[in-house]
Write an enzyme that holds these catalytic residues in place. Structure first.
Site, PDB file in Angstrom:
ATOM      1  N   THR A  13     -24.212  13.912 -20.990  1.00 38.22           N
ATOM      2  CA  THR A  13     -22.735  14.272 -21.857  1.00 38.22           C
ATOM      3  C   THR A  13     -23.176  14.557 -23.276  1.00 38.22           C
ATOM      4  O   THR A  13     -22.397  15.623 -23.738  1.00 38.22           O
ATOM      5  CB  THR A  13     -22.044  12.842 -21.814  1.00 38.22           C
ATOM      6  N   LYS A 105     -26.761   3.177 -29.952  1.00 35.48           N
ATOM      7  CA  LYS A 105     -26.479   2.271 -30.855  1.00 35.48           C
ATOM      8  C   LYS A 105     -27.291   1.018 -30.307  1.00 35.48           C
ATOM      9  O   LYS A 105     -27.896  -0.095 -30.973  1.00 35.48           O
ATOM     10  CB  LYS A 105     -25.133   1.748 -30.654  1.00 35.48           C
ATOM     11  N   ASP A 201     -21.991  -3.103 -25.573  1.00 32.32           N
ATOM     12  CA  ASP A 201     -21.909  -1.939 -26.284  1.00 32.32           C
ATOM     13  C   ASP A 201     -21.100  -2.269 -27.886  1.00 32.32           C
ATOM     14  O   ASP A 201     -21.788  -1.749 -28.742  1.00 32.32           O
ATOM     15  CB  ASP A 201     -21.175  -0.857 -25.549  1.00 32.32           C
ATOM     16  N   LYS A 205     -22.628  -1.998 -31.655  1.00 39.97           N
ATOM     17  CA  LYS A 205     -22.184  -1.292 -32.871  1.00 39.97           C
ATOM     18  C   LYS A 205     -21.358  -2.234 -33.955  1.00 39.97           C
ATOM     19  O   LYS A 205     -21.538  -1.735 -35.047  1.00 39.97           O
ATOM     20  CB  LYS A 205     -20.831  -0.557 -32.261  1.00 39.97           C
TER      21      LYS A 205
END
Ligand code: NDP
Ligand code: HSE
Length: 435
Positions: A13, A105, A201, A205
């Site tokens: 992506t 990340k 996730d 971050k």
């Protein structure tokens, strides 16, 4: 015009998104950086796969290390993800004297301390704007735009997948599983989507944002992490009726006991700007001692937005190749000023709470619950009871409390769960007016 040769590690992506920008806007990239930027090489697992980008002019390989160590590459874009091979690839690239741009990340939050030390030792750049909040230039904002401020706290919606899921569940009454599948198809989710829905996730971050905000090493283990998998359609509707939205937020703030780093669902007022951030959009609210509150809003995932941040980093790197001494410190303060700070435990934070308690519809049940709260000096600010459709069925009691230390709430919840007539686990979501 000098030529800078780029190697792409990953053609998924984000990798294809980055390649598309560099090919389609080549002239603009030269105008912005002063150099001709040419992608010369790329790696992916399966070279036979059809992709939404043109790789015909590139040297292709299945070996990411070949890109990291190629003598024909000046800058490596690490866009493969993961923390094992990706770490070796980034180390190899830095050791080969190449600059590295990453969107990873997980890699920065877990191994950033060692990787930045290596980059400094090698005199090369390691940049990571795309790692947090997709297309929003939040790293630049913290490091440069807000450089005059002591950061007091920040709060953000920093995972596009979970925000998309919560929004679609609320607006269209869709199921969690159905929306997650769409998020995966749209390229928002991580390879392992439990990273998104379990908050990992967002924790990656948040840890990055906290380190930049407070000038401290990355400390992923100190981040309290809770995802959205327990949120039900009922919670979303009850919160709505009370004037709130359920958002998955990351908080970093200087608390009385140390730096709080936490990601979890929160009830925020519908009228608050963060309550109105829907779909894949992300937003980060930052409170600086001089500027007050500033809000950064934009798409948090997907090819174009993420590649936008990757390429902005690449342009910075290219400019700095001509003037390395002009680099902004990667951790927002000089390396000698980066200090480990005490971390607050989650039970030391202060918050208001939404509680949803399933209970038998019979006299005395409510008294047990309110007594448990009173024993811990917790006040009820609002209460709703959803009447059962039929006699003998369970009721949902929804309670909003005042602000208390989380340890007191834990003690009250322990008593409530043992109280007569209370059934199953109590749903607890923190409430924050974000003032
Ligand atoms: P994808 O899964 O779409 O792409 C990963 C690419 O890396 C693929 O081309 C894959 O090859 C290649 N790859 C993976 N493992 C290997 C391996 N062992 N050897 C060789 N090649 C490998 O991931 P994304 O583009 O979504 O994400 C890339 C990075 O960007 C991740 O760190 C992610 O967290 C981060 N990111 C993603 C965002 C998004 O919206 N998607 C937003 C912000 C950051 P193949 O194509 O053949 O499978
Ligand atoms: N899976 C991530 C998200 C990608 O949904 O936010 C962007 O970092």
């Amino acid at each position: 015009v000098k030529q800078v040769r780029v190697g792409l590690v990953g053609l998924g992506t984000v990798g294809c998104g980055a390649l598309n920008i560099l090919q389609k806007s080549a002239e603009l990239m030269t105008q912005r950086s002063g150099c001709e930027i040419k992608v010369v090489m790329a790696s992916a697992r399966d070279l036979t796969r059809s992709r939404p980008c043109d790789t015909t002019q590139l040297e292709l390989t299945t070996d990411p290390m070949a890109v990291a160590t190629s003598p024909n590459v000046d800058v490596v874009l690490e866009l493969m993800g993961g923390t094992d091979t990706a770490k070796s690839v980034v180390e190899a690239a830095l050791q080969s004297g190449k600059h590295v741009v990453t969107a990873n990340k997980a890699l920065i939050a877990r191994h950033g301390n060692a990787l930045f030390a290596l980059a400094a030792q090698q005199g090369v750049q390691l940049t990571f704007e795309a790692a947090v909040a997709g297309g929003i230039p939040i790293i630049k904002a913290l490091r440069e735009g807000l450089a005059a401020n002591k950061i007091e706290w920040l709060a953000g919606i920093i995972n596009g997948t979970t925000n998309f899921i919560l929004t679609e569940m609320r607006e269209k009454k869709r199921t969690f599983e159905d929306v997650l599948k769409e998020a995966q198809a749209l390229g928002y989710a991580e390879v392992d989507p439990t990273f998104d829905v379990e908050g990992i996730d967002a924790a990656h971050k948040l840890v990055i944002l906290a380190s930049l905000a407070f000038g401290m090493p990355f400390n992923f283990e100190a981040c309290y992490t809770e995802g959205v998998t327990k949120i039900t359609q009922a919670d979303i509707q009850y919160a709505d009726a009370l004037g709130f939205r359920i958002k998955h937020l990351g908080f970093a703030k200087q608390g009385a006991q140390g730096i709080e780093m936490r990601v979890h669902p929160v009830l925020v007022p519908k009228t608050h700007l963060l309550g109105q951030v829907d779909g894949v959009m992300n937003a980060v609210l930052v409170k600086g001692d001089q500027v007050g509150q500033t809000l950064y809003y934009g798409p948090g995932a997907g090819a174009g937005p993420t590649a936008s941040a990757v390429i902005a980093d690449l342009l910075d790197v290219v400019r700095l190749m001509a003037a390395p001494s002009a680099a902004v410190a990667p951790m927002a303060v000089q390396d000698s000023a980066v200090k480990t700070r005490a971390a607050a435990r989650i039970d030391q934070i202060k918050s208001a709470y939404y509680l949803r308690i399933s209970a038998e519809d019979k006299p005395g049940v409510l008294r047990g619950i309110t007594q448990a709260l009173a024993d811990e000096s917790i006040s009820v600010e609002a209460m709703n009871q959803k009447a059962p459709a039929n006699e003998g069925q369970t009721v949902d009691l929804v309670i909003l409390t005042n602000k208390v230390v989380e340890a007191s709430m834990n003690a009250a919840l322990e008593k409530i769960s043992q109280s007569a007539g209370v059934l199953g686990e109590v749903m607890r979501i923190r409430v924050d007016s974000l003032n």
